[in-house]
Design a protein around this motif. Structure first.
Motif, PDB file in Angstrom:
ATOM      1  N   ARG A  18       0.562  -1.170  -0.142  1.00  0.00           N
ATOM      2  CA  ARG A  18       0.110  -0.063   0.238  1.00  0.00           C
ATOM      3  C   ARG A  18       0.912   1.287   0.071  1.00  0.00           C
ATOM      4  NH1 ARG A  18      -5.114  -0.923   4.000  1.00  0.00           N
ATOM      5  NH2 ARG A  18      -5.122  -3.300   3.837  1.00  0.00           N
ATOM      6  N   LEU A  19       2.148   0.977  -0.016  1.00  0.00           N
ATOM      7  CA  LEU A  19       2.857   2.294   0.134  1.00  0.00           C
ATOM      8  C   LEU A  19       3.180   3.042  -1.361  1.00  0.00           C
ATOM      9  CD1 LEU A  19       6.077   0.973   2.112  1.00  0.00           C
ATOM     10  CD2 LEU A  19       4.373   2.641   2.722  1.00  0.00           C
ATOM     11  N   LYS A  20       3.566   4.256  -1.386  1.00  0.00           N
ATOM     12  CA  LYS A  20       3.774   4.655  -2.876  1.00  0.00           C
ATOM     13  C   LYS A  20       5.063   4.086  -3.088  1.00  0.00           C
ATOM     14  CE  LYS A  20       1.053   9.003  -2.433  1.00  0.00           C
ATOM     15  NZ  LYS A  20       1.146   9.965  -1.373  1.00  0.00           N
ATOM     16  N   LEU A  21       5.160   4.219  -4.544  1.00  0.00           N
ATOM     17  CA  LEU A  21       6.225   3.731  -5.064  1.00  0.00           C
ATOM     18  C   LEU A  21       7.733   4.094  -4.369  1.00  0.00           C
ATOM     19  CD1 LEU A  21       7.251   1.691  -7.517  1.00  0.00           C
ATOM     20  CD2 LEU A  21       7.575   3.698  -8.470  1.00  0.00           C
ATOM     21  N   GLU A  22       7.834   5.388  -4.360  1.00  0.00           N
ATOM     22  CA  GLU A  22       9.019   5.806  -3.528  1.00  0.00           C
ATOM     23  C   GLU A  22       9.482   5.324  -2.369  1.00  0.00           C
ATOM     24  OE1 GLU A  22       9.338  10.237  -4.294  1.00  0.00           O
ATOM     25  OE2 GLU A  22      11.130  10.192  -2.809  1.00  0.00           O
ATOM     26  N   ALA A  23       8.428   5.314  -1.556  1.00  0.00           N
ATOM     27  CA  ALA A  23       8.419   4.779  -0.199  1.00  0.00           C
ATOM     28  C   ALA A  23       8.814   3.213  -0.335  1.00  0.00           C
ATOM     29  CB  ALA A  23       7.449   4.983   0.699  1.00  0.00           C
ATOM     30  N   ILE A  25      10.261   1.672  -2.721  1.00  0.00           N
ATOM     31  CA  ILE A  25      11.590   1.266  -3.172  1.00  0.00           C
ATOM     32  C   ILE A  25      12.559   1.613  -1.909  1.00  0.00           C
ATOM     33  CG2 ILE A  25      13.392   1.908  -4.750  1.00  0.00           C
ATOM     34  CD1 ILE A  25      11.165   0.277  -5.920  1.00  0.00           C
ATOM     35  N   ARG A  26      12.389   2.510  -1.256  1.00  0.00           N
ATOM     36  CA  ARG A  26      13.272   2.989  -0.176  1.00  0.00           C
ATOM     37  C   ARG A  26      13.323   1.848   0.898  1.00  0.00           C
ATOM     38  NH1 ARG A  26      11.362   8.513  -0.138  1.00  0.00           N
ATOM     39  NH2 ARG A  26       9.712   7.713   1.338  1.00  0.00           N
ATOM     40  N   CYS A  27      12.292   0.928   1.009  1.00  0.00           N
ATOM     41  CA  CYS A  27      12.073   0.142   2.147  1.00  0.00           C
ATOM     42  C   CYS A  27      13.111  -1.176   1.879  1.00  0.00           C
ATOM     43  CB  CYS A  27      10.621  -0.682   2.044  1.00  0.00           C
ATOM     44  SG  CYS A  27       9.721   0.710   3.044  1.00  0.00           S
ATOM     45  N   LYS A  28      13.462  -1.352   0.360  1.00  0.00           N
ATOM     46  CA  LYS A  28      14.572  -2.078   0.197  1.00  0.00           C
ATOM     47  C   LYS A  28      15.732  -2.181   0.828  1.00  0.00           C
ATOM     48  CE  LYS A  28      14.352  -3.431  -4.844  1.00  0.00           C
ATOM     49  NZ  LYS A  28      14.955  -3.123  -6.050  1.00  0.00           N
ATOM     50  N   SER A  29      16.078  -1.087   1.207  1.00  0.00           N
ATOM     51  CA  SER A  29      17.232  -0.976   2.016  1.00  0.00           C
ATOM     52  C   SER A  29      17.317  -1.071   3.643  1.00  0.00           C
ATOM     53  CB  SER A  29      18.216   0.358   1.619  1.00  0.00           C
ATOM     54  OG  SER A  29      17.362   1.408   2.210  1.00  0.00           O
ATOM     55  N   VAL A  30      16.050  -1.393   3.998  1.00  0.00           N
ATOM     56  CA  VAL A  30      15.829  -1.493   5.573  1.00  0.00           C
ATOM     57  C   VAL A  30      16.634  -2.838   5.947  1.00  0.00           C
ATOM     58  CG1 VAL A  30      14.182  -1.823   7.196  1.00  0.00           C
ATOM     59  CG2 VAL A  30      13.692  -0.229   5.728  1.00  0.00           C
ATOM     60  N   THR A 128       8.936   7.011 -12.522  1.00  0.00           N
ATOM     61  CA  THR A 128       9.696   7.484 -11.619  1.00  0.00           C
ATOM     62  C   THR A 128       9.831   8.984 -12.045  1.00  0.00           C
ATOM     63  OG1 THR A 128      11.695   6.771 -12.670  1.00  0.00           O
ATOM     64  CG2 THR A 128      11.031   5.428 -11.047  1.00  0.00           C
ATOM     65  N   ALA A 376       9.887   0.220 -12.682  1.00  0.00           N
ATOM     66  CA  ALA A 376      10.479   1.397 -11.855  1.00  0.00           C
ATOM     67  C   ALA A 376      12.072   1.217 -11.344  1.00  0.00           C
ATOM     68  CB  ALA A 376       9.813   1.358 -10.519  1.00  0.00           C
ATOM     69  N   HIS A 379      17.235   2.316 -13.499  1.00  0.00           N
ATOM     70  CA  HIS A 379      18.115   3.222 -12.726  1.00  0.00           C
ATOM     71  C   HIS A 379      18.890   4.334 -13.498  1.00  0.00           C
ATOM     72  CE1 HIS A 379      21.541   0.456 -12.774  1.00  0.00           C
ATOM     73  NE2 HIS A 379      22.322   1.504 -12.745  1.00  0.00           N
TER      74      HIS A 379
END
Lengths: 387, 177
Positions: A18-23, A25-30, A128, A376, A379
């Motif tokens: 349910r996250l927006k795309l930008e958020a 993709i950021r979660c990838k690095s958690v 993007t 998305a 890069h």
């Protein structure tokens, strides 16, 4: 203290989806686990993601039609394509030339009343909003060239093929651009293995397609011309790539043709259609050793009659026809233009799914459709600059 | 207390040993408990092994409210029936002040007890908390351990630079080079 690591994967994926795309993709690095879950979500979203960009030509000044673009989707607004398009709309005369796996090849023309107008290319990922400028292309005499974008999602580089119709039947002229080197190649003359001409197709976007390292273009009579661009990387490369002429299944005068992709974009799909039916063919090649032998396999034949009975009556009046305008490269779906809109035909289920009543134009006409697979992950290469 | 003779009561025990007595209808909002009760294997105290007492209290609050809505919605013109907007506002109020740690526990509980409505509320809250955050903030907030090497993390960031452009942590690193 409680941790999110206690949650089971389904709940975490539910949250991520349910996250927006930008958020997202950021979660990838958690963490490593999150990276895996994000990848799963991105993939499942790609399956669901569906949208198309409709190009209309509308009357801007008396006698002058300019393209206008609109993004249509039945998916909830995960992507803000409109804003990506809006930001470029206002600057210069903007045009979408081609698309390849989620990337758009665009051009912008700066009208200069004193000199010749200058056209520049750039590649845009509308999901993007990432834009990559392309250096000025060498001038080309013929205005009827087709610009083809060649992009494989597995790499982060793309190629542009500027393919002129040329003046002779035995060859055509081609410029190549590779984002890896960031330069245009010298002009190549590609010899046709037999004499052909290129028709002036109204739906120009479907007269060429890039599949698996090869660019195909519809030609007359009864042919496709194929150029293998996989080896074309640098401008020092001295060998001209050969252009193979492939004969297509028989045609009569009333039949139109267009190209698309089949099997997740792995195979070329050739579509011919007239007022009564649409036929889809897939190219299968045997024995690649120097002399490839092409074989056309008929995958589907759709009777127009069967479409008419299943379309909502508001979309068309009796006797109107369906015209293939695009094919989704990720799934087996054919996009058809009807009198009052655009409908999507699911080839696996053999039925219409989804419709976009978008053609209510007062002044102007419908031109073409760009269909969107999700991408998305493209890069930004090192040379990226805002044009 | 006269009602307790009419309404069947169910007892639930939290992981830290506290026992809650609730009406059967309230417990049945949780699909997991409903299944147990219908199979009639829950006469004694039902242990909810993965949910602590403060969380269970919150869960029971939610279930009670659901019972109140559904019992009154059978009658026509009921004053308790909510519009979509009111439901949203109620959900927001219910989750107000819930911190990230409690939220995680609530999600675990609603997932275990299979309460779809509460799970959705929790997920929505979680989404709104993550939406504008950057990886380090998310890790801090939800206690997630970063098991990447700095090189691995850098690679992911570089591959998706567009998503990290406004990350203060990211900026600091790239400018210090």
């Amino acid at each position: 203290m409680a941790s999110m690591e206690q949650l089971n994967d389904d709940v975490t994926k539910n949250i991520l989806s349910r996250l927006k795309l930008e958020a997202l993709i950021r979660c990838k690095s958690v963490s490593k686990k999150w990276k895996g879950l994000v990848t799963e979500v991105v993939e499942s979203r790609g399956e669901k993601m569906h949208g198309l960009i409709v190009e209309n030509y509308s009357l801007a000044f008396p006698g002058v039609f300019l393209p206008e673009y609109r993004y249509e989707s039945q998916d909830s607004g995960v992507f803000n394509l409109d804003s990506a398009l809006d930001s470029i709309h206002t600057r210069g005369f903007f045009c979408i030339r081609d698309s390849s796996d989620g990337l758009l090849l665009c051009s912008r023309t700066h009208l200069n009343p004193r000199k010749d107008s200058v056209m520049s290319y750039f590649v845009l990922n509308p999901v993007t909003g990432t834009r990559v400028a392309v250096p000025e292309a060498p001038p080309m005499k013929y205005s009827d060239h087709r610009d083809v974008l060649a992009f494989d999602p597995s790499s982060s580089f793309f190629k542009i093929v500027r393919w002129s119709r040329g003046s002779a039947k035995s060859f055509s002229e081609v410029d190549f651009y590779g984002s890896r080197t960031g330069t245009w190649s010298r002009r190549r003359k590609v010899a046709h293995s037999r004499e052909v001409t290129f028709p002036d197709s109204r739906v120009s976007a479907t007269s060429t397609v890039y599949v698996n390292g090869v660019v195909f273009r519809v030609a007359d009579p009864n042919a496709l011309v194929a150029i293998d661009v996989s080896g074309v990387v640098s401008c020092d490369d001295q060998i001209d790539p050969p252009a193979r002429v492939i004969t297509v299944p028989c045609l009569d005068k009333t039949t139109h043709r267009c190209l698309g992709k089949w099997q997740q974009g792995k195979a070329l799909c050739y579509i011919d259609y007239n007022k009564t039916r649409i036929k889809l063919w897939v190219l299968e090649e045997e024995g690649v050793n120097g002399g490839a032998k092409e074989k056309w396999v008929l995958k589907q034949a759709i009777r127009m009659e069967s479409l008419t009975t299943t379309t909502t009556t508001t979309m068309m009046s009796s006797g109107s026809s369906f015209r293939p305008v695009a094919m989704h490269s990720g799934k087996e779906e054919l996009v058809l233009e009807v009198q009052q809109g655009i409908v999507c035909y699911n080839l696996k289920k053999s039925r219409l799914e989804g419709s976009y009543p978008v053609l209510q134009l007062k002044r102007g006409y419908f031109r073409s459709v760009t269909v969107f697979p999700f991408s998305a992950t493209f890069h930004r290469p090192q040379t990226a600059v805002d044009p | 207390m006269s009602e307790s003779t009419e309404k069947k009561m169910v007892r639930l025990r939290s992981s830290d040993g506290e026992v809650f007595e609730v009406e059967e209808s309230v417990a049945k909002v949780a699909k997991t408990l409903q299944d147990m009760l219908e199979e009639d294997c829950a006469d004694a105290v039902i242990p909810i092994t993965c949910v602590r007492a403060p969380i269970l209290t919150k869960v029971i609050d939610y279930c009670k409210d659901q019972v109140m809505i559904s019992s009154s919605s059978s009658t026509t013109n009921n004053p308790n029936e909510r519009t979509e907007q009111e439901r949203k506002a109620w959900g927001q109020k219910f989750m107000e002040g819930v911190d990230s740690s409690t939220l995680c526990e609530l999600l675990v509980a609603s997932n275990f007890l299979n309460i779809e409505g509460l799970l959705n509320l929790g997920v929505d809250k979680m989404v709104s908390m993550i939406q504008g955050k950057y990886p380090q903030e998310i890790r801090d907030m939800f206690n997630v351990v970063n098991d990447f090497t700095p090189e691995e993390e850098e690679e992911i960031r570089n591959q998706n630079a567009w998503a990290f452009e406004r990350d203060p942590y990211y900026k600091k690193r790239s400018s210090s080079k």
